[in-house]
Design a protein around this motif. Structure first.
Motif, mmCIF file in Angstrom:
data_model
loop_
_atom_site.group_PDB
_atom_site.id
_atom_site.type_symbol
_atom_site.label_atom_id
_atom_site.label_comp_id
_atom_site.label_asym_id
_atom_site.label_seq_id
_atom_site.Cartn_x
_atom_site.Cartn_y
_atom_site.Cartn_z
ATOM 1 N N THR A 98 26.463 -51.693 -1.981
ATOM 2 C CA THR A 98 26.861 -52.427 -0.774
ATOM 3 C C THR A 98 26.945 -53.924 -1.034
ATOM 4 O O THR A 98 27.716 -54.624 -0.376
ATOM 5 C CB THR A 98 25.873 -52.143 0.373
ATOM 6 O OG1 THR A 98 24.543 -52.444 -0.053
ATOM 7 C CG2 THR A 98 25.927 -50.694 0.776
ATOM 8 N N LEU B 18 39.813 -50.183 6.231
ATOM 9 C CA LEU B 18 38.961 -49.660 5.171
ATOM 10 C C LEU B 18 39.357 -50.178 3.793
ATOM 11 O O LEU B 18 38.550 -50.172 2.859
ATOM 12 C CB LEU B 18 39.021 -48.130 5.186
ATOM 13 C CG LEU B 18 37.880 -47.334 4.544
ATOM 14 C CD1 LEU B 18 36.558 -47.692 5.188
ATOM 15 C CD2 LEU B 18 38.158 -45.842 4.672
ATOM 16 N N GLY C 18 29.932 -48.423 11.061
ATOM 17 C CA GLY C 18 29.793 -49.813 11.471
ATOM 18 C C GLY C 18 30.911 -50.246 12.389
ATOM 19 O O GLY C 18 30.680 -50.909 13.412
ATOM 20 N N PRO D 57 29.274 -53.665 9.176
ATOM 21 C CA PRO D 57 29.573 -52.594 8.207
ATOM 22 C C PRO D 57 28.725 -52.687 6.942
ATOM 23 O O PRO D 57 28.406 -51.655 6.344
ATOM 24 C CB PRO D 57 31.059 -52.819 7.893
ATOM 25 C CG PRO D 57 31.599 -53.540 9.084
ATOM 26 C CD PRO D 57 30.483 -54.412 9.551
ATOM 27 N N VAL D 58 28.337 -53.917 6.539
ATOM 28 C CA VAL D 58 27.534 -54.063 5.324
ATOM 29 C C VAL D 58 26.156 -53.448 5.516
ATOM 30 O O VAL D 58 25.680 -52.660 4.686
ATOM 31 C CB VAL D 58 27.415 -55.552 4.934
ATOM 32 C CG1 VAL D 58 26.465 -55.715 3.744
ATOM 33 C CG2 VAL D 58 28.782 -56.123 4.573
ATOM 34 N N ASP E 264 28.435 -61.717 5.924
ATOM 35 C CA ASP E 264 28.454 -60.885 4.715
ATOM 36 C C ASP E 264 27.686 -61.561 3.584
ATOM 37 O O ASP E 264 26.919 -60.910 2.860
ATOM 38 C CB ASP E 264 29.894 -60.621 4.262
ATOM 39 C CG ASP E 264 30.642 -59.685 5.193
ATOM 40 O OD1 ASP E 264 29.987 -58.909 5.892
ATOM 41 O OD2 ASP E 264 31.884 -59.751 5.213
ATOM 42 N N GLY F 11 33.970 -41.518 6.446
ATOM 43 C CA GLY F 11 34.408 -42.899 6.591
ATOM 44 C C GLY F 11 35.785 -43.002 7.209
ATOM 45 O O GLY F 11 36.019 -43.810 8.121
ATOM 46 N N VAL G 206 30.469 -47.643 6.403
ATOM 47 C CA VAL G 206 31.460 -48.629 6.835
ATOM 48 C C VAL G 206 32.169 -48.149 8.101
ATOM 49 O O VAL G 206 32.346 -48.909 9.066
ATOM 50 C CB VAL G 206 32.482 -48.885 5.710
ATOM 51 C CG1 VAL G 206 33.614 -49.774 6.197
ATOM 52 C CG2 VAL G 206 31.798 -49.517 4.505
ATOM 53 N N TYR H 28 37.262 -52.802 1.952
ATOM 54 C CA TYR H 28 35.979 -52.293 1.488
ATOM 55 C C TYR H 28 36.147 -51.359 0.295
ATOM 56 O O TYR H 28 35.238 -51.211 -0.514
ATOM 57 C CB TYR H 28 35.259 -51.552 2.616
ATOM 58 C CG TYR H 28 34.815 -52.457 3.735
ATOM 59 C CD1 TYR H 28 33.578 -53.076 3.717
ATOM 60 C CD2 TYR H 28 35.648 -52.709 4.814
ATOM 61 C CE1 TYR H 28 33.169 -53.917 4.737
ATOM 62 C CE2 TYR H 28 35.256 -53.554 5.843
ATOM 63 C CZ TYR H 28 34.018 -54.153 5.796
ATOM 64 O OH TYR H 28 33.626 -54.993 6.808
ATOM 65 N N ALA I 173 26.456 -49.672 5.984
ATOM 66 C CA ALA I 173 26.733 -49.033 4.684
ATOM 67 C C ALA I 173 25.477 -49.002 3.823
ATOM 68 O O ALA I 173 25.240 -48.037 3.095
ATOM 69 C CB ALA I 173 27.859 -49.782 3.968
ATOM 70 N N ARG J 202 32.245 -55.871 -1.068
ATOM 71 C CA ARG J 202 33.151 -56.864 -0.497
ATOM 72 C C ARG J 202 33.956 -57.573 -1.575
ATOM 73 O O ARG J 202 35.027 -58.122 -1.287
ATOM 74 C CB ARG J 202 32.360 -57.901 0.316
ATOM 75 C CG ARG J 202 31.597 -57.327 1.469
ATOM 76 C CD ARG J 202 32.509 -56.609 2.453
ATOM 77 N NE ARG J 202 33.092 -57.518 3.406
ATOM 78 C CZ ARG J 202 34.316 -57.409 3.891
ATOM 79 N NH1 ARG J 202 35.114 -56.459 3.454
ATOM 80 N NH2 ARG J 202 34.775 -58.241 4.797
ATOM 81 N N MET K 22 31.184 -45.145 2.344
ATOM 82 C CA MET K 22 32.350 -45.205 3.220
ATOM 83 C C MET K 22 32.008 -44.730 4.626
ATOM 84 O O MET K 22 32.539 -45.252 5.615
ATOM 85 C CB MET K 22 33.492 -44.371 2.623
ATOM 86 C CG MET K 22 34.104 -44.972 1.378
ATOM 87 S SD MET K 22 35.355 -43.909 0.613
ATOM 88 C CE MET K 22 36.556 -43.805 1.941
#
Length: 300
Positions: free
Chosen positions: A186, A116, A53, A60-61, A131, A101, A50, A119, A64, A190, A47
């Motif tokens: 990670t 958030l 990011g 963020p991927v 992604d 996060g 993310v 995620y 993370a 998603r 978190m």
């Protein structure tokens, strides 16, 4: 099959299949090591990645992934050297990851806790092409490690001392397992979400163990369950407008319950077959009596 006409569903299904493969593939080693909740802890740490990011306007991927790997390595170091205070250090790491996060994402321009949510619990419509690219690359790494080093990872997961005696680099393999678990988290966030990914790493393995005790068979069955429930959960989420992560986890638990119910009579049948295959003991009347003389039994 009309859902395949939509690009976002094509991306979501591809990500779901990759998650269904990678999560049980790593989870089987975590279950053997009795670290079933490791994925949950890494999810908390991710978190922070993310949130960073969003704050730094990076993916963020990938962020993370970086933070998760660092957190997984730190968790292994704590396990080695933490001793009596290790549980406290891990608790601070997990809850600090969650707090970080939330803090970072609220500091980001235009950021809020709503950003958030996808995620934390997964979201179909937010899986972008970038992604999918990241998930494919990370999933390829996970598959290469879990299959290419399966013998070494299995040996370390079963008995670290024996593996060390045989000359395996136990600490390096433990670190690699932790890093692979972090990457898997990670990959899955998603679709399943950071807070639910641990269930997909553990429950399919537990369900597969109801049918087989062989490592290879358990691995194959667990991956098959993972792919089935992720695809089923993704399609159900599209038609019923329900959260994909929660749907996938509930389907996984349902698979465990069904297989457990099927495994009980199967185990009884196997036990009866094994008992029937054993040679029958000599009947009492066929037993050779001990020789006796006039004064009583003769010792040998």
């Amino acid at each position: 099959m009309d859902f395949l006409d939509y690009a976002f569903m094509q991306r979501a299904l591809l990500a779901a299949v990759l998650v269904g493969i990678t999560a049980p593939a790593v989870g089987i080693y975590l279950v053997q090591r009795r670290q079933a909740l490791m994925g949950d802890g890494i999810g908390h740490v991710a978190m922070t990645g993310v949130g960073l990011g969003f704050l730094l306007s990076w993916s963020p991927v990938w962020m993370a992934t970086l933070i998760s790997v660092l957190g997984a390595v730190l968790m292994e170091l704590i396990r080695w050297y933490g001793r009596t205070r290790g549980d406290i250090a891990l608790a601070m790491l997990f809850y600090g990851g969650m707090a970080g996060g939330v803090m970072f994402i609220n500091l980001a321009p235009g950021g809020s806790n709503a950003n958030l949510t996808s995620y934390l619990f997964g979201s179909l419509s937010t899986v972008s092409q970038s992604d999918v690219t990241a998930i494919c690359l990370l999933a390829a790494f996970v598959v290469l490690v879990t299959l290419g080093l399966r013998r070494q990872l299995f040996a370390v997961s079963q008995d670290e001392e024996f593996a060390r005696v045989t000359g395996l680099p136990v600490r390096a393999l433990n670190l690699l397992t932790a890093v692979t678990a972090a990457v898997t988290v990670t990959v899955a966030m998603r679709v399943v979400g950071l807070l639910l990914v641990s269930a997909l790493m553990v429950v399919p393995v537990a369900a597969a163990q109801q049918l087989s005790r062989s490592f290879a068979a358990t691995f194959a069955i667990a991956v098959a369950i993972g792919v089935t429930v992720t695809i089923g959960g993704t399609v159900t989420s599209y038609y019923q407008d329900v959260p994909p992560g929660a749907t996938i986890v509930l389907l996984t638990i349902a698979a465990f319950v069904v297989l457990t119910g099927l495994a009980t009579p199967l185990a009884r049948r196997r036990a009866r077959a094994a008992a029937a295959a054993r040679p029958a003991p000599d009947p009492a009347e066929c037993a050779i009596p001990a020789s006796r003389d006039a004064d009583g039994p003769v010792g040998v």
